[in-house]
Scaffold this motif. Sequence first.
Motif, PDB file in Angstrom:
ATOM      1  N   LEU A  22       0.920  -1.243   0.031  1.00 32.66           N
ATOM      2  CA  LEU A  22      -0.058  -0.004   0.030  1.00 32.66           C
ATOM      3  C   LEU A  22       0.665   1.084   0.026  1.00 32.66           C
ATOM      4  O   LEU A  22       1.553   1.434   0.732  1.00 32.66           O
ATOM      5  N   SER A  23       0.629   2.082  -0.972  1.00 39.12           N
ATOM      6  CA  SER A  23       1.530   3.312  -1.147  1.00 39.12           C
ATOM      7  C   SER A  23       1.046   4.360  -0.135  1.00 39.12           C
ATOM      8  O   SER A  23      -0.332   4.366   0.285  1.00 39.12           O
ATOM      9  N   CYS A  24       1.864   5.236   0.283  1.00 38.85           N
ATOM     10  CA  CYS A  24       1.341   6.262   1.313  1.00 38.85           C
ATOM     11  C   CYS A  24       1.161   7.658   0.635  1.00 38.85           C
ATOM     12  O   CYS A  24       2.046   7.949  -0.306  1.00 38.85           O
ATOM     13  N   SER A  25       0.392   8.257   1.117  1.00 37.09           N
ATOM     14  CA  SER A  25       0.234   9.698   0.641  1.00 37.09           C
ATOM     15  C   SER A  25       1.216  10.570   0.969  1.00 37.09           C
ATOM     16  O   SER A  25       1.748  10.523   2.237  1.00 37.09           O
ATOM     17  N   SER A  81      -9.312  12.107   0.811  1.00 41.11           N
ATOM     18  CA  SER A  81      -8.911  11.285  -0.423  1.00 41.11           C
ATOM     19  C   SER A  81      -7.752  10.308  -0.102  1.00 41.11           C
ATOM     20  O   SER A  81      -7.544   9.376  -0.714  1.00 41.11           O
ATOM     21  N   THR A  82      -6.884  10.703   0.916  1.00 45.64           N
ATOM     22  CA  THR A  82      -5.692   9.510   1.588  1.00 45.64           C
ATOM     23  C   THR A  82      -6.332   8.332   1.983  1.00 45.64           C
ATOM     24  O   THR A  82      -5.481   7.285   2.276  1.00 45.64           O
ATOM     25  N   LEU A  83      -7.566   8.427   2.489  1.00 50.19           N
ATOM     26  CA  LEU A  83      -8.041   7.155   3.095  1.00 50.19           C
ATOM     27  C   LEU A  83      -8.245   5.894   2.430  1.00 50.19           C
ATOM     28  O   LEU A  83      -7.957   4.691   2.642  1.00 50.19           O
ATOM     29  N   LYS A  84      -8.068   5.907   1.093  1.00 47.95           N
ATOM     30  CA  LYS A  84      -8.099   4.877  -0.019  1.00 47.95           C
ATOM     31  C   LYS A  84      -6.617   3.970   0.271  1.00 47.95           C
ATOM     32  O   LYS A  84      -6.583   2.878  -0.211  1.00 47.95           O
ATOM     33  N   SER A  85      -5.786   4.584   0.809  1.00 48.55           N
ATOM     34  CA  SER A  85      -4.277   3.914   1.170  1.00 48.55           C
ATOM     35  C   SER A  85      -4.436   2.978   2.320  1.00 48.55           C
ATOM     36  O   SER A  85      -3.606   2.179   2.623  1.00 48.55           O
ATOM     37  N   TYR A  86      -5.471   2.967   3.273  1.00 51.27           N
ATOM     38  CA  TYR A  86      -5.462   2.555   4.490  1.00 51.27           C
ATOM     39  C   TYR A  86      -6.429   1.242   4.543  1.00 51.27           C
ATOM     40  O   TYR A  86      -7.346   1.232   3.792  1.00 51.27           O
ATOM     41  N   THR A  87      -6.093   0.253   5.419  1.00 49.76           N
ATOM     42  CA  THR A  87      -6.864  -0.758   5.475  1.00 49.76           C
ATOM     43  C   THR A  87      -7.943  -0.728   6.716  1.00 49.76           C
ATOM     44  O   THR A  87      -8.920  -1.635   6.563  1.00 49.76           O
ATOM     45  N   ARG A 124     -17.632   8.199   0.280  1.00 51.69           N
ATOM     46  CA  ARG A 124     -17.936   7.139  -0.506  1.00 51.69           C
ATOM     47  C   ARG A 124     -17.152   6.700  -1.589  1.00 51.69           C
ATOM     48  O   ARG A 124     -16.906   5.594  -1.783  1.00 51.69           O
ATOM     49  N   SER A 125     -17.011   7.684  -2.412  1.00 50.96           N
ATOM     50  CA  SER A 125     -16.268   7.352  -3.620  1.00 50.96           C
ATOM     51  C   SER A 125     -14.600   6.927  -3.064  1.00 50.96           C
ATOM     52  O   SER A 125     -14.274   6.246  -3.978  1.00 50.96           O
ATOM     53  N   THR A 126     -14.260   7.816  -2.173  1.00 48.00           N
ATOM     54  CA  THR A 126     -12.866   7.265  -1.802  1.00 48.00           C
ATOM     55  C   THR A 126     -12.733   6.047  -1.254  1.00 48.00           C
ATOM     56  O   THR A 126     -11.850   5.059  -1.627  1.00 48.00           O
ATOM     57  N   LEU A 127     -13.665   5.358  -0.325  1.00 51.47           N
ATOM     58  CA  LEU A 127     -13.649   4.143   0.136  1.00 51.47           C
ATOM     59  C   LEU A 127     -14.030   2.906  -0.853  1.00 51.47           C
ATOM     60  O   LEU A 127     -13.522   1.993  -0.654  1.00 51.47           O
ATOM     61  N   MET A 128     -14.784   3.464  -1.627  1.00 52.85           N
ATOM     62  CA  MET A 128     -15.245   2.463  -2.669  1.00 52.85           C
ATOM     63  C   MET A 128     -14.043   1.965  -3.602  1.00 52.85           C
ATOM     64  O   MET A 128     -13.915   0.675  -4.037  1.00 52.85           O
ATOM     65  N   ASP A 129     -13.098   2.777  -3.790  1.00 57.15           N
ATOM     66  CA  ASP A 129     -11.958   2.628  -4.698  1.00 57.15           C
ATOM     67  C   ASP A 129     -10.709   2.170  -3.806  1.00 57.15           C
ATOM     68  O   ASP A 129      -9.701   2.238  -4.602  1.00 57.15           O
ATOM     69  N   ASN A 137      -8.622   0.662  -0.233  1.00 57.17           N
ATOM     70  CA  ASN A 137      -8.260  -0.866   0.371  1.00 57.17           C
ATOM     71  C   ASN A 137      -8.991  -0.999   1.723  1.00 57.17           C
ATOM     72  O   ASN A 137      -8.497  -1.914   2.322  1.00 57.17           O
ATOM     73  N   LEU A 138      -9.821  -0.205   2.206  1.00 58.92           N
ATOM     74  CA  LEU A 138     -10.372  -0.220   3.552  1.00 58.92           C
ATOM     75  C   LEU A 138     -11.272  -1.672   3.695  1.00 58.92           C
ATOM     76  O   LEU A 138     -12.060  -1.904   2.860  1.00 58.92           O
ATOM     77  N   GLN A 139     -10.879  -2.135   4.774  1.00 55.93           N
ATOM     78  CA  GLN A 139     -11.728  -3.466   5.170  1.00 55.93           C
ATOM     79  C   GLN A 139     -12.482  -3.412   6.416  1.00 55.93           C
ATOM     80  O   GLN A 139     -13.188  -4.481   6.851  1.00 55.93           O
ATOM     81  N   TRP A 140     -11.935  -2.468   7.464  1.00 53.90           N
ATOM     82  CA  TRP A 140     -12.590  -2.312   8.592  1.00 53.90           C
ATOM     83  C   TRP A 140     -12.975  -1.096   9.023  1.00 53.90           C
ATOM     84  O   TRP A 140     -12.082  -0.151   8.715  1.00 53.90           O
TER      85      TRP A 140
END
Length: 356
Positions: free
Chosen positions: A26-29, A108-114, A138-143, A145-148
């Motif tokens: 996972l890349s970091c912002s 927007s950086t949330l997409k990098s987090y699990t 919603r658009s950020t999390l949908m695309d 890596n979040l799982q929890w």
Amino acid sequence: MEIYHVPASFPLPVRHFQRNSPSTSLSCSAAVVSSSSQSDKIESECRNRMFILGMGFVGQFFAQSLKKEGWAVTGTCTSIMKKKELEKRGFDVCLFDANEPDRLSILSTLKSYTHLLVSIPSIVGIGDPVLRHGDLLRSTLMDGNLQWLSYLSSTSVYGNCAGAWVDEDYPASPVSEVAKSRLAAEEGWLNLGSSLGLSMQVFRLGGIYGRGRSAVDTIIKQEPLSKFQKMRVSRQYTSRVHVEDICQALKASIYMPSISRIYNIVDDDPAPREEVFAYAEELIEKKWPTWVRRSTSSERAISCDKKGSSTGEKRVCNERMKTELGVTLLHPSYRSGLLSIIDQMENPFQSSPFQS
């Protein structure tokens, strides 16, 4: 019943609810990574990455606990002064205020987090400040890596239950506007998590205490009661929970994820505030008898005042937390919790590293 004990370090759970395949790296912002190349490398290679919206008392304690287990953790606060303070203590922190448009880019950086923990309280008249930007979220999390996804709420949503035992199936009937706002936020986060197919939990916390924030600390520092403390003075029952038990419940939910589940996070002993402060004073007198004899013990006198409100009477049940998450409380009563706090104190005027 088989009891699950939260391991000191646990594997990332299988992604049952995520649509996309988990990325191996996972890349970091650039906005949220440490400036050192070594930290950059560690974070970019770390599979378990937690983002905490709201680095208050619980957020700081949870972040430090995860960091000890090798997690990459980033949190948010709203002021530059608080950011500098937290960074001095080794936290990776971003400035974020949902009411400031120029700071929304952090979402927007949330997409990098699990993993994402939401610890920002809702606001009366406004609602949950983060959910106001639901489309972006919603658009950020949908695309991503979040799982929890978990939201920290309060047992205040149950309202006044006339001292009855209440579990998660008990109808929520909040009395105060703050509690009503909390309940609305719960529903908003549960709906978001469900629509995205994420592991989503709401944790209804009792009165939070821990090192630096307890009856022992209040008596030693002779701090005046806050508005909410005054409201709890005359209650026969007050459900509370040590911050260490909040953290182990959060970790257990990561290991045993669920969809749209609510958990009461409280100890086994919903005792009155007067009883708790009396015990705290006994502990202080035993450890520092000279200091206590010089003190006025005004906090205890105030705690005995019966002019407070008793509108929140209830005893909160934690059985679901124990049976479904397998949590065995480290501090099932305020007695063990306060004793552990005072045992760690070498100086009654020493500040806690977790003071919010």
